[in-house]
Write a protein that holds these residues in place. Structure first.
Motif, PDB file in Angstrom:
ATOM      1  N   SER A 158      -0.525  -0.059  -5.004  1.00 48.05           N
ATOM      2  CA  SER A 158      -1.331  -0.573  -3.893  1.00 48.05           C
ATOM      3  C   SER A 158      -2.128  -1.774  -4.383  1.00 48.05           C
ATOM      4  O   SER A 158      -2.968  -1.642  -5.285  1.00 48.05           O
ATOM      5  CB  SER A 158      -2.271   0.516  -3.367  1.00 48.05           C
ATOM      6  OG  SER A 158      -1.540   1.663  -2.960  1.00 48.05           O
ATOM      7  N   TRP A 159      -1.869  -2.957  -3.813  1.00 48.38           N
ATOM      8  CA  TRP A 159      -2.518  -4.167  -4.293  1.00 48.38           C
ATOM      9  C   TRP A 159      -2.399  -5.300  -3.274  1.00 48.38           C
ATOM     10  O   TRP A 159      -1.584  -5.256  -2.351  1.00 48.38           O
ATOM     11  CB  TRP A 159      -1.924  -4.631  -5.624  1.00 48.38           C
ATOM     12  CG  TRP A 159      -0.433  -4.452  -5.776  1.00 48.38           C
ATOM     13  CD1 TRP A 159       0.195  -3.489  -6.498  1.00 48.38           C
ATOM     14  CD2 TRP A 159       0.608  -5.252  -5.183  1.00 48.38           C
ATOM     15  NE1 TRP A 159       1.565  -3.628  -6.406  1.00 48.38           N
ATOM     16  CE2 TRP A 159       1.845  -4.709  -5.608  1.00 48.38           C
ATOM     17  CE3 TRP A 159       0.630  -6.362  -4.360  1.00 48.38           C
ATOM     18  CZ2 TRP A 159       3.078  -5.232  -5.222  1.00 48.38           C
ATOM     19  CZ3 TRP A 159       1.853  -6.900  -3.965  1.00 48.38           C
ATOM     20  CH2 TRP A 159       3.050  -6.326  -4.406  1.00 48.38           C
ATOM     21  N   LYS A 212      -2.665   4.175  -6.672  1.00 45.18           N
ATOM     22  CA  LYS A 212      -3.327   2.895  -6.912  1.00 45.18           C
ATOM     23  C   LYS A 212      -2.406   1.881  -7.579  1.00 45.18           C
ATOM     24  O   LYS A 212      -2.515   0.675  -7.336  1.00 45.18           O
ATOM     25  CB  LYS A 212      -4.573   3.112  -7.771  1.00 45.18           C
ATOM     26  CG  LYS A 212      -5.687   3.878  -7.067  1.00 45.18           C
ATOM     27  CD  LYS A 212      -6.911   3.978  -7.956  1.00 45.18           C
ATOM     28  CE  LYS A 212      -8.043   4.711  -7.237  1.00 45.18           C
ATOM     29  NZ  LYS A 212      -9.253   4.813  -8.093  1.00 45.18           N
ATOM     30  N   ASP A 213      -1.515   2.365  -8.436  1.00 44.06           N
ATOM     31  CA  ASP A 213      -0.637   1.442  -9.157  1.00 44.06           C
ATOM     32  C   ASP A 213       0.314   0.696  -8.222  1.00 44.06           C
ATOM     33  O   ASP A 213       0.807  -0.384  -8.567  1.00 44.06           O
ATOM     34  CB  ASP A 213       0.181   2.198 -10.207  1.00 44.06           C
ATOM     35  CG  ASP A 213      -0.675   2.701 -11.354  1.00 44.06           C
ATOM     36  OD1 ASP A 213      -1.818   2.216 -11.480  1.00 44.06           O
ATOM     37  OD2 ASP A 213      -0.207   3.574 -12.114  1.00 44.06           O
ATOM     38  N   TYR A 219       0.844  -1.203   0.000  1.00 41.44           N
ATOM     39  CA  TYR A 219       0.000   0.000   0.000  1.00 41.44           C
ATOM     40  C   TYR A 219       0.873   1.245   0.000  1.00 41.44           C
ATOM     41  O   TYR A 219       1.781   1.384   0.825  1.00 41.44           O
ATOM     42  CB  TYR A 219      -0.903   0.003   1.231  1.00 41.44           C
ATOM     43  CG  TYR A 219      -1.761   1.236   1.377  1.00 41.44           C
ATOM     44  CD1 TYR A 219      -2.637   1.626   0.367  1.00 41.44           C
ATOM     45  CD2 TYR A 219      -1.693   2.000   2.537  1.00 41.44           C
ATOM     46  CE1 TYR A 219      -3.432   2.761   0.513  1.00 41.44           C
ATOM     47  CE2 TYR A 219      -2.486   3.133   2.694  1.00 41.44           C
ATOM     48  CZ  TYR A 219      -3.351   3.507   1.673  1.00 41.44           C
ATOM     49  OH  TYR A 219      -4.124   4.628   1.813  1.00 41.44           O
TER      50      TYR A 219
END
Length: 441
Positions: free
Chosen positions: A121-122, A118-119, A113
Motif C-alpha cells: 500500500s503506497w 502496508k508493504d 492499496y
C-alpha cells in the motif's frame, strides 16, 4: 497514415476524441456510468469490482506511441480524486510492459492499496527503464483539484515530477527511452514481484475527475516577442514583460474557457497591463453552454516605446493560447464571435498605403475518427482559408493540425492605397473568435 506524433496533444474533454482507447474491462463493461465524457471533463469510476477478473476503467493511447525519437516528453493533467483509495491501483503517466507482464518502461504517478498489508500500500512516482528503477513517495490528496506533470528528458537523462507547478521529489536520474503510451486508470489489481497480480473485489466505487490532459513531445520555445503562442492551461498567476511601441497599440489575448459546475468554479481569466500608458484589465469568463474561445483586446497609447508587464490571474484552469501585440493608427474592421461559420465572408476595407495587420482567431476540429494510427480515408475536418487581395497573401487553419484548439493567424503587409479585400472560406463550420484589421501609417 503513418504513426503521427503530435508536438502538442490537448484534450479538454468537450467532445470524445478518437485518439484514445477507452477501457471498460471486466465488470466495468456493464456500468453505463463508468466513463462520462464531453462536458468539459472526464469522469471515470470503478464500481463493485469482482476478484475473479481484471476490472479496469480509464483511457490510454491505443498503442505505445512515444519513443527515443521524442527527446523531450511531457504530460500534464488536472485531476480531482473523488474517493479514498479502494483495494487496487490508480494513476496516470507513461507506461509499457514487457512480454512477461512486468513494467519495461514507465514514468508515472501511481497509488496502490491492499487492506492489511502496508508493504503493498503506497503512493509514489515511479520511473523504470529496463533494469533501472527509481521510486519516490508522494502524497495524492483527495477531493481537491491538483495539476500533475511528468517530464521525461533524454538530453538531460532525467525524469521530473511536479504537483501544482512545484517539484515533489528530486529528479530521477534516468529517463525511459523505449516506446510508451499515456495511461490514466482505476483498477482492482495489486501488483508485487513476489505475489504477482492480486485482484480485489469490493462494494462501493472509486472515481476521479479529469479537467484536461496535455501531452507535449517538443520542448517549448518562446516566439519573437510580437506573438507568444503559449498553448498552456494556467492555474496560477503568470507575469510577462513585453515591449510596446510608441503610439497606439493593442494587446490581443486569446483563451479558451469553460464551466465545470458543479465540480469546479467556472474558468476566469483577468488580464492586466501594468506600466505608463497601459490600459486597465479585461476579464474573460467560461460559460456552461460549451467551452468558448474568447479574444480580449487591451488598448495602450504610449508616449514612447517602453516595457510593460502583463499579468494573467486565472480562476480554475483556462487555456491561454496567445498574446499578440499590434501597433496601429486606425482600426479598419473588427468583429467577434462567429459561431459555426457556414458561408464565405468577404470584407472590403480602404488602406492609406501603410502597414496593414490582419488578425484572425479561429477554432477548428479534426475529422471524426482521426488518430495517429488510422490509415483510412477520413471525412473532411474543419478548416478556414484566409486570403488577402484574391490570394496574393494566403493562410490556412487546418482542423487536423489544431485538434479543437484555436489558432491566431497574423498577416502583416504594406499595401497600396485603395480598396482591398479579405476573404474567409470556411469548411465544416469553424468558430471564429475575432477578425481584426488595422493600419499603421
Amino acid at each position: 497514415m503513418a504513426q503521427q506524433v503530435l508536438p502538442l496533444k490537448v484534450d479538454d474533454f468537450n467532445y470524445e476524441r478518437s485518439w484514445w482507447f477507452y477501457h471498460r474491462d471486466g465488470s466495468v463493461a456493464a456500468d453505463k456510468g463508468a466513463i462520462e465524457n464531453g462536458r468539459g471533463f472526464l469522469k471515470i469510476r470503478l464500481k463493485n469490482p469482482v476478484n475473479s477478473e481484471e476490472c479496469n476503467v480509464g483511457i490510454s493511447d491505443a498503442q505505445p506511441l512515444y519513443s527515443k525519437h521524442q527527446r523531450y516528453l511531457e504530460m500534464e493533467a488536472r485531476i480531482k480524486l473523488l474517493n479514498p483509495m479502494q483495494a487496487g491501483s490508480r494513476g496516470w503517466g507513461f507506461w509499457k510492459t514487457a512480454r512477461n507482464g512486468k513494467a519495461d518502461y514507465l514514468a508515472w504517478f501511481m497509488q496502490q492499496y491492499l487492506p492489511g498489508h502496508k508493504d503493498f500500500s503506497w503512493s509514489r512516482v515511479g520511473t523504470i527503464s529496463k533494469r533501472q528503477a527509481s521510486f519516490q513517495p508522494v502524497s495524492l490528496e483527495e477531493n481537491r483539484w491538483h495539476t500533475y506533470r511528468v517530464v521525461r528528458d533524454l538530453d538531460r537523462k532525467e525524469t521530473r515530477y511536479f504537483v501544482d507547478g512545484e517539484p515533489v521529489t528530486a529528479p530521477a536520474r534516468l529517463a525511459p527511452s523505449g516506446r510508451m503510451a499515456f495511461h490514466l486508470w482505476i483498477d482492482n489489481q495489486v501488483y508485487s514481484r513476489s505475489r504477482g497480480i492480486q485482484r480485489q473485489g469490493w462494494q462501493g466505487e472509486s472515481a476521479m475527475l479529469v479537467d484536461y490532459v496535455t501531452i507535449r513531445s517538443e520542448r517549448y520555445q518562446p516566439d519573437d516577442g510580437k506573438y507568444f503562442p503559449l498553448y498552456r492551461h494556467i492555474y496560477k498567476e503568470h507575469l510577462w514583460d513585453i515591449r510596446l511601441p510608441a503610439g497606439k497599440s493593442a494587446l490581443i489575448v486569446t483563451a479558451t474557457l469553460e464551466d465545470l459546475t458543479p465540480y469546479d468554479r467556472p474558468d476566469r481569466l483577468e488580464i492586466q497591463t501594468i506600466g505608463a500608458g497601459a490600459s486597465r484589465g479585461r476579464m474573460m469568463t467560461g460559460t456552461k453552454a460549451k467551452p468558448q474561445v474568447q479574444s480580449a483586446v487591451l488598448n495602450a497609447d504610449m508616449a514612447k516605446a517602453a516595457a510593460v508587464r502583463v499579468k494573467a490571474t486565472p480562476q480554475s484552469a483556462p487555456f491561454l493560447e496567445s498574446l499578440t501585440v499590434v501597433a496601429y493608427d486606425s482600426l479598419l474592421y473588427s468583429v467577434r464571435d462567429i459561431s459555426g461559420m457556414e458561408r464565405e465572408k468577404v470584407i472590403s476595407f480602404d488602406s492609406m498605403g501603410g502597414e496593414v495587420t490582419v488578425v484572425v482567431v479561429a477554432l477548428t476540429r479534426e475529422a471524426a475518427g482521426w488518430s495517429p494510427f488510422n490509415k483510412k480515408t477520413l471525412p473532411a475536418d474543419q478548416g478556414l482559408q484566409i486570403e488577402l487581395d484574391r490570394g496574393q497573401y494566403t493562410e490556412t487553419v487546418d482542423g487536423n493540425q489544431q485538434f479543437g484548439l484555436s489558432k491566431t493567424v497574423i498577416m502583416r503587409e504594406r499595401l497600396k492605397a485603395g480598396r482591398h479585400f479579405l476573404r474567409l472560406t470556411p469548411r465544416e463550420k469553424p468558430d471564429i473568435a475575432l477578425i481584426w484589421i488595422s493600419e499603421k501609417k
